[in-house]
Design a protein around this motif. Structure first.
Motif, PDB file in Angstrom:
ATOM      1  N   VAL A 122       0.827  -1.202   0.000  1.00 10.90           N
ATOM      2  CA  VAL A 122       0.000   0.000   0.000  1.00 10.90           C
ATOM      3  C   VAL A 122       0.862   1.254   0.000  1.00 10.90           C
ATOM      4  O   VAL A 122       0.665   2.169  -0.819  1.00 10.90           O
ATOM      5  CB  VAL A 122      -0.950  -0.002   1.214  1.00 10.90           C
ATOM      6  CG1 VAL A 122      -1.763   1.295   1.242  1.00 10.90           C
ATOM      7  CG2 VAL A 122      -1.893  -1.208   1.152  1.00 10.90           C
TER       8      VAL A 122
ATOM      9  N   ARG B 183       1.240   3.931  -3.162  1.00  7.81           N
ATOM     10  CA  ARG B 183       0.882   5.342  -3.000  1.00  7.81           C
ATOM     11  C   ARG B 183       2.041   6.251  -3.403  1.00  7.81           C
ATOM     12  O   ARG B 183       1.844   7.266  -4.086  1.00  7.81           O
ATOM     13  CB  ARG B 183       0.470   5.604  -1.560  1.00  7.81           C
ATOM     14  CG  ARG B 183      -0.939   5.095  -1.233  1.00  7.81           C
ATOM     15  CD  ARG B 183      -1.236   5.183   0.242  1.00  7.81           C
ATOM     16  NE  ARG B 183      -2.645   4.879   0.521  1.00  7.81           N
ATOM     17  CZ  ARG B 183      -3.125   4.629   1.731  1.00  7.81           C
ATOM     18  NH1 ARG B 183      -2.304   4.654   2.783  1.00  7.81           N
ATOM     19  NH2 ARG B 183      -4.407   4.360   1.907  1.00  7.81           N
TER      20      ARG B 183
ATOM     21  N   SER C  57       2.413   6.122  -7.155  1.00  8.35           N
ATOM     22  CA  SER C  57       1.354   6.888  -7.809  1.00  8.35           C
ATOM     23  C   SER C  57       1.709   8.368  -7.840  1.00  8.35           C
ATOM     24  O   SER C  57       1.618   9.030  -8.888  1.00  8.35           O
ATOM     25  CB  SER C  57       0.033   6.675  -7.070  1.00  8.35           C
ATOM     26  OG  SER C  57      -0.962   7.554  -7.555  1.00  8.35           O
TER      27      SER C  57
ATOM     28  N   GLY D  54      -3.379   5.174  -6.945  1.00 13.35           N
ATOM     29  CA  GLY D  54      -2.997   5.501  -5.573  1.00 13.35           C
ATOM     30  C   GLY D  54      -4.167   5.411  -4.614  1.00 13.35           C
ATOM     31  O   GLY D  54      -4.032   4.918  -3.483  1.00 13.35           O
ATOM     32  N   LEU D  55      -5.332   5.874  -5.045  1.00 14.11           N
ATOM     33  CA  LEU D  55      -6.514   5.822  -4.193  1.00 14.11           C
ATOM     34  C   LEU D  55      -6.965   4.382  -3.919  1.00 14.11           C
ATOM     35  O   LEU D  55      -7.493   4.078  -2.838  1.00 14.11           O
ATOM     36  CB  LEU D  55      -7.657   6.603  -4.842  1.00 14.11           C
ATOM     37  CG  LEU D  55      -7.456   8.123  -4.960  1.00 14.11           C
ATOM     38  CD1 LEU D  55      -8.601   8.759  -5.736  1.00 14.11           C
ATOM     39  CD2 LEU D  55      -7.337   8.758  -3.576  1.00 14.11           C
TER      40      LEU D  55
ATOM     41  N   ALA E 246      -4.977   1.792  -3.759  1.00 10.22           N
ATOM     42  CA  ALA E 246      -3.851   1.006  -3.237  1.00 10.22           C
ATOM     43  C   ALA E 246      -4.221   0.068  -2.086  1.00 10.22           C
ATOM     44  O   ALA E 246      -3.705  -1.055  -2.020  1.00 10.22           O
ATOM     45  CB  ALA E 246      -2.712   1.934  -2.820  1.00 10.22           C
TER      46      ALA E 246
END
Length: 417
Positions: free
Chosen positions: A301, A305, A308, A402-403, A405
């Motif tokens: 995660v 992020r 991203s 990214g959101l 993740a």
């Protein structure tokens, strides 16, 4: 204190020699797939000249490969359910070898567009299917060893493309006929895959539980196929697929358009455009070589992020940059940003021990469809709004990745308190 999952670390410490041989075999499969792809791409001009195709004609011929690739992606789960990864890899790379031979015959012995198209259809089918199968195999080997390896496996695909491009440069420089070049590579692939798959377990696409019980009867392949198709109803898996789609879209679009964007969008010459593409491929490969240890240390995660955000910054520099250093730095950050999306998705899909092969197969299909559909869509947008403006879509997709993740979080990790 390190937050690396203890389960993965302990398992890695007792990984048997056979698992490492299995890992190396998967490295070889990725390498051979990359080798075959670069072999074809690098000799397109020679084949075009021999067959007398126009630029539009080349595009239509390549369409045959794209159609074959899509069919390969669709059929891959069936091949996995019927024969498993060992036979599947040998069969599909064998088809790739046959396709290369037919392309060589039609593109340098007897000028035959039909023969080239037939060869490309087989070539695309074999590579499309093996793309799914080798990722399933790689995810199973990674799970057995207990160490993040998928980024390095994808780096071996890049190593294969470098080797293929280098061989093609030599072949072109000595004026070696395409048939001899493609024939030699086809034989090399056929021999190498037979040697490599000896180290792949006969049923590496089965779940861990089934592998642990060697006495359990093998389920009918139709039942395994139904299980493979059932995972498409898993919303969590589709979110992982969306992460892969977003980053694969950014990666595939760069492969096809970044050099042209540097030339047409920023006004650089063709040599600089080629240099920009080289920066992208080197940055991508380095990020994948280093990605495994980073993922094991910080978790999926957090890494996704950061990547991203890195990709968004890189794309921003590339799109809006006015100085050469901004374009080069932007290119490198763009490559790093989308470098691990696909391999991380493979690992995340394999977390479920009961349907890991089916899950990996599903997200691989999603990711590779982005590779196939993304560049043409970007070309359409570029035609109407300008190529640099079209790249803004990639920035949006990197934000989406990214959101989303958290969907890729390791099962053994827990959110920080």
């Amino acid at each position: 204190m390190s937050d690396r999952p203890a389960q993965r670390s302990d398992r890695h410490s007792r990984a048997p020699h056979g698992s490492r041989a299995w890992r190396n075999a998967v490295f070889a499969v990725f390498f051979l797939s990359g080798l075959s792809m670069a072999t074809w791409v690098a000799r397109i001009p020679a084949i075009r000249d021999f067959t007398g195709l126009s630029t539009q004609g080349v595009g239509l011929v390549i369409l045959g490969m794209s159609i074959g690739s899509i069919l390969g992606l669709v059929v891959a789960p069936l091949l996995l359910a019927r024969w498993g990864t060992r036979v599947g890899e040998m069969l599909t790379l064998g088809i790739v070898s046959v396709g290369l031979l037919l392309i060589g015959l039609g593109g340098s012995v007897t000028p035959s567009v039909a023969l080239v198209v037939t060869g490309l259809a087989l070539f695309g089918f074999g590579n499309g299917a093996v793309d799914v199968i080798m990722n399933v195999d790689g995810a199973m080997a990674e799970k057995e060893i207990g160490k993040t390896l998928m980024p390095l496996m994808h780096a071996f695909f890049s190593f294969g493309t470098v080797a293929g491009a280098g061989l093609a440069v030599v072949a072109s420089a000595i004026d070696l006929a395409v048939i001899w070049h493609f024939g030699a590579v086809a034989v090399l692939i056929a021999i190498a895959i037979v040697v490599a798959v000896r180290f792949v377990p006969r049923d590496s696409s089965s779940s861990d539980a089934k592998q642990a019980d060697a006495s359990a009867p093998r389920r009918p392949w139709r039942e395994r196929l139904r299980e493979s198709l059932s995972v498409w109803a898993d919303s969590g898996l589709l979110l992982i697929g969306a992460i892969m789609l977003s980053m694969s879209f950014a990666e595939g679009s760069a492969n096809d358009w970044i050099a042209l964007a540097a030339v047409d969008g920023h006004g650089y010459d063709q040599t600089t455009g080629a240099l920009v593409f080289t920066v992208f491929t080197i940055s991508m490969t380095v990020a994948r070589v280093l990605g495994g240890p980073v993922l094991d240390r910080f978790g999926r995660v957090a890494v996704l992020r950061v990547l991203s955000a890195t990709g968004v910054v890189g794309l921003g520099l590339f799109i809006f940059g006015t100085e050469p250093w901004m374009i080069v730095v932007g290119t490198a950050l763009w490559a790093v940003g989308c470098s691990l999306g696909f391999p991380v998705g493979m690992s995340a899909a394999a977390d479920d021990p009961h349907k890991s092969a089916a899950r990996v197969s599903a997200v691989a299909i999603i990711g590779y469809c982005a590779f196939l559909a993304g560049p043409p869509l970007l070309g359409f947008l570029g035609e109407h709004f300008g190529l640099l403006n079209a790249l803004l879509v990639l920035m949006g997709l990197m934000v989406v990745a990214g959101l989303l993740a958290p969907a890729a979080r390791e099962k053994s990790r827990r959110p920080a308190a």
